[in-house]
Design a protein around this motif. Structure first.
Motif, PDB file in Angstrom:
ATOM      1  N   ALA A 120       0.845  -1.194   0.000  1.00 17.18           N
ATOM      2  CA  ALA A 120       0.000   0.000   0.000  1.00 17.18           C
ATOM      3  C   ALA A 120       0.881   1.245   0.000  1.00 17.18           C
ATOM      4  N   ASN A 121       0.287   2.393   0.319  1.00 20.64           N
ATOM      5  CA  ASN A 121       1.027   3.652   0.266  1.00 20.64           C
ATOM      6  C   ASN A 121       2.213   3.694   1.216  1.00 20.64           C
ATOM      7  N   HIS A 122       2.115   3.000   2.359  1.00 20.53           N
ATOM      8  CA  HIS A 122       3.265   2.957   3.256  1.00 20.53           C
ATOM      9  C   HIS A 122       4.487   2.377   2.543  1.00 20.53           C
ATOM     10  N   VAL A 123       4.252   1.299   1.795  1.00 17.13           N
ATOM     11  CA  VAL A 123       5.348   0.617   1.114  1.00 17.13           C
ATOM     12  C   VAL A 123       5.758   1.356  -0.156  1.00 17.13           C
ATOM     13  N   LYS A 124       4.787   1.905  -0.866  1.00 14.19           N
ATOM     14  CA  LYS A 124       5.070   2.572  -2.145  1.00 14.19           C
ATOM     15  C   LYS A 124       5.578   4.001  -1.978  1.00 14.19           C
ATOM     16  N   ILE A 125       5.089   4.698  -0.943  1.00 12.97           N
ATOM     17  CA  ILE A 125       5.351   6.136  -0.839  1.00 12.97           C
ATOM     18  C   ILE A 125       6.107   6.512   0.430  1.00 12.97           C
ATOM     19  N   ASP A 126       5.567   6.121   1.588  1.00 17.88           N
ATOM     20  CA  ASP A 126       6.100   6.628   2.856  1.00 17.88           C
ATOM     21  C   ASP A 126       7.518   6.142   3.147  1.00 17.88           C
ATOM     22  N   ILE A 127       7.761   4.834   3.011  1.00 16.01           N
ATOM     23  CA  ILE A 127       9.102   4.318   3.270  1.00 16.01           C
ATOM     24  C   ILE A 127      10.099   4.830   2.230  1.00 16.01           C
ATOM     25  N   PRO A 128       9.774   4.778   0.912  1.00 13.01           N
ATOM     26  CA  PRO A 128      10.712   5.355  -0.064  1.00 13.01           C
ATOM     27  C   PRO A 128      11.025   6.829   0.188  1.00 13.01           C
ATOM     28  N   LYS A 129      10.035   7.589   0.657  1.00 14.66           N
ATOM     29  CA  LYS A 129      10.277   9.001   0.972  1.00 14.66           C
ATOM     30  C   LYS A 129      11.336   9.147   2.056  1.00 14.66           C
ATOM     31  N   GLU A 130      11.227   8.333   3.097  1.00 12.73           N
ATOM     32  CA  GLU A 130      12.231   8.352   4.171  1.00 12.73           C
ATOM     33  C   GLU A 130      13.608   7.964   3.634  1.00 12.73           C
ATOM     34  N   LEU A 131      13.644   6.936   2.804  1.00 13.78           N
ATOM     35  CA  LEU A 131      14.925   6.465   2.270  1.00 13.78           C
ATOM     36  C   LEU A 131      15.543   7.482   1.323  1.00 13.78           C
ATOM     37  N   ARG A 132      14.698   8.167   0.568  1.00 16.08           N
ATOM     38  CA  ARG A 132      15.198   9.199  -0.340  1.00 16.08           C
ATOM     39  C   ARG A 132      15.900  10.314   0.433  1.00 16.08           C
ATOM     40  N   GLN A 133      15.301  10.733   1.529  1.00 13.51           N
ATOM     41  CA  GLN A 133      15.907  11.772   2.360  1.00 13.51           C
ATOM     42  C   GLN A 133      17.218  11.301   2.970  1.00 13.51           C
ATOM     43  N   LEU A 134      17.263  10.027   3.361  1.00 12.44           N
ATOM     44  CA  LEU A 134      18.493   9.482   3.949  1.00 12.44           C
ATOM     45  C   LEU A 134      19.595   9.339   2.907  1.00 12.44           C
ATOM     46  N   LYS A 136     -22.196 -24.698   4.912  1.00 11.97           N
ATOM     47  CA  LYS A 136     -22.797 -23.864   3.877  1.00 11.97           C
ATOM     48  C   LYS A 136     -23.450 -22.613   4.455  1.00 11.97           C
ATOM     49  N   ASN A 137     -23.755 -22.649   5.733  1.00  6.81           N
ATOM     50  CA  ASN A 137     -24.353 -21.493   6.393  1.00  6.81           C
ATOM     51  C   ASN A 137     -23.316 -20.622   7.110  1.00  6.81           C
ATOM     52  N   SER A 138     -22.048 -20.850   6.791  1.00  3.86           N
ATOM     53  CA  SER A 138     -20.973 -20.034   7.360  1.00  3.86           C
ATOM     54  C   SER A 138     -20.503 -19.008   6.335  1.00  3.86           C
ATOM     55  N   HIS A 139     -20.176 -17.840   6.826  1.00  4.66           N
ATOM     56  CA  HIS A 139     -19.650 -16.769   5.977  1.00  4.66           C
ATOM     57  C   HIS A 139     -18.305 -16.351   6.560  1.00  4.66           C
ATOM     58  N   LEU A 140     -17.270 -16.399   5.738  1.00  4.71           N
ATOM     59  CA  LEU A 140     -15.926 -16.072   6.209  1.00  4.71           C
ATOM     60  C   LEU A 140     -15.554 -14.666   5.759  1.00  4.71           C
ATOM     61  N   LEU A 141     -15.120 -13.845   6.705  1.00  4.36           N
ATOM     62  CA  LEU A 141     -14.671 -12.488   6.407  1.00  4.36           C
ATOM     63  C   LEU A 141     -13.165 -12.404   6.575  1.00  4.36           C
ATOM     64  N   LEU A 142     -12.472 -12.098   5.504  1.00  4.69           N
ATOM     65  CA  LEU A 142     -11.033 -11.851   5.564  1.00  4.69           C
ATOM     66  C   LEU A 142     -10.849 -10.348   5.694  1.00  4.69           C
ATOM     67  N   VAL A 143     -10.364  -9.905   6.850  1.00  4.37           N
ATOM     68  CA  VAL A 143     -10.385  -8.484   7.190  1.00  4.37           C
ATOM     69  C   VAL A 143      -8.979  -7.900   7.150  1.00  4.37           C
ATOM     70  N   GLY A 144      -8.755  -6.959   6.233  1.00  5.28           N
ATOM     71  CA  GLY A 144      -7.462  -6.292   6.123  1.00  5.28           C
ATOM     72  C   GLY A 144      -7.491  -4.904   6.740  1.00  5.28           C
ATOM     73  N   ARG A 145      -6.317  -4.351   6.906  1.00  4.33           N
ATOM     74  CA  ARG A 145      -6.193  -3.001   7.452  1.00  4.33           C
ATOM     75  C   ARG A 145      -6.894  -1.987   6.552  1.00  4.33           C
ATOM     76  N   GLY A 146      -6.626  -2.048   5.252  1.00  5.22           N
ATOM     77  CA  GLY A 146      -7.255  -1.142   4.299  1.00  5.22           C
ATOM     78  C   GLY A 146      -6.358   0.007   3.914  1.00  5.22           C
ATOM     79  N   SER A 147      -6.646   0.587   2.753  1.00  7.89           N
ATOM     80  CA  SER A 147      -5.842   1.682   2.210  1.00  7.89           C
ATOM     81  C   SER A 147      -6.602   2.312   1.052  1.00  7.89           C
ATOM     82  N   ARG A 148      -6.272   3.551   0.743  1.00  8.27           N
ATOM     83  CA  ARG A 148      -6.849   4.186  -0.449  1.00  8.27           C
ATOM     84  C   ARG A 148      -6.239   3.607  -1.728  1.00  8.27           C
ATOM     85  N   ASP A 149      -5.128   2.907  -1.599  1.00  9.48           N
ATOM     86  CA  ASP A 149      -4.467   2.288  -2.739  1.00  9.48           C
ATOM     87  C   ASP A 149      -5.301   1.103  -3.236  1.00  9.48           C
TER      88      ASP A 149
END
Length: 250
Positions: free
Chosen positions: A73-87, A125-138
């Motif tokens: 997500a954006n943390h991996v694509k944007i936030d961490i690279p931004k920190e590394l770029r500055q370093l 058959k009467n069970s519903h499984l929800l796979l719940v992620g953190r989420g992102s605008r990405d």
């Protein structure tokens, strides 16, 4: 001299921070690199700059950065690279390589199924499984979690499964939970989260409010946590990063 710098998300809860550090340290023991450090993107110390500088102080001339994140997500694509770029601007003599998040990996299905069967004897058959992620605008996050849900369903013949999110993406966990009220007798909630933290605590509160208005059985599975499969996925990403020929240009 080479260094591995692992970047975890971070949490205000000490338990979650300790779990992340212990997991990474287990993986460190399997990697033959002279310098190995753990840091956090936010909400915990050491920070990325602190971890980066520690590597340099120990003699690193090349730093291989591995994001310990489930999805890209954006943390991996944007936030961490931004920190590394500055370093890199501050330390131009240091070569940096940047790895991949866990992403969609076939082995993840087996780990998730183990978490499910630890809490329920069978999925009906009467069970519903929800796979719940953190989420992102990405949008890649939504695509990848839905792919992971699809792989899990295909591997184990789960009759009904849906990916949903705690924030930033739709459908939301709360929305999907309430919509299941009239259709399923049992809802199995599988958090696609690495460790303990405020997010899992929030899920527990949502479920507590929900069961007050529903006769359904709601089963909450454990977070992914310490697991050999997860360790193998991270080791795969570490080896990919170490074998990268081109250094990153941020």
């Amino acid at each position: 001299m080479n260094a591995l710098l692992f970047v975890c998300h971070g949490t205000r809860l000490q338990k979650g921070r300790i779990e992340a550090e212990e997991f990474v340290k287990q993986c460190m023991a399997s990697v033959d690199v002279p310098i190995k450090e753990v840091c956090f993107l936010e909400l915990a110390a050491p920070s990325i700059p602190q971890g980066f500088i520690t590597c340099i102080q120990k003699g690193a001339t090349s730093i291989y950065v591995v994001p310990v994140f489930l999805l890209t997500a954006n943390h991996v694509k944007i936030d961490i690279p931004k920190e590394l770029r500055q370093l890199q601007i501050q330390y131009p003599q240091i070569e940096v390589k940047y790895g991949r998040a866990f992403g969609v990996h076939e082995a993840t299905s087996h780990l998730l199924w183990e978490k499910i069967t630890k809490r329920v004897s069978s999925v009906s058959k009467n069970s519903h499984l929800l796979l719940v992620g953190r989420g992102s605008r990405d949008r890649d996050v939504k695509r990848d979690l839905e792919k992971i849900a699809f792989n899990l369903q295909q591997h184990y013949g789960i009759p009904s499964i849906q990916a949903c999110f705690l924030t930033g993406s739709s459908p939301s966990f709360e929305e999907v939970l309430w919509n299941s009220k009239q259709t399923y007798d049992q809802v199995i909630v599988v958090p696609y989260l690495l460790f303990s933290g405020l997010l899992i605590n929030g899920m527990k509160l949502t479920i507590k409010r929900y069961v007050e208005h529903s006769q359904q059985e709601i089963i909450l599975c454990e977070t992914l946590g310490f697991h050999p499969i997860l360790k193998e996925v991270l080791l795969t990403r570490i080896n990919e990063t170490l074998q990268t020929k081109e250094f990153a240009i941020f």
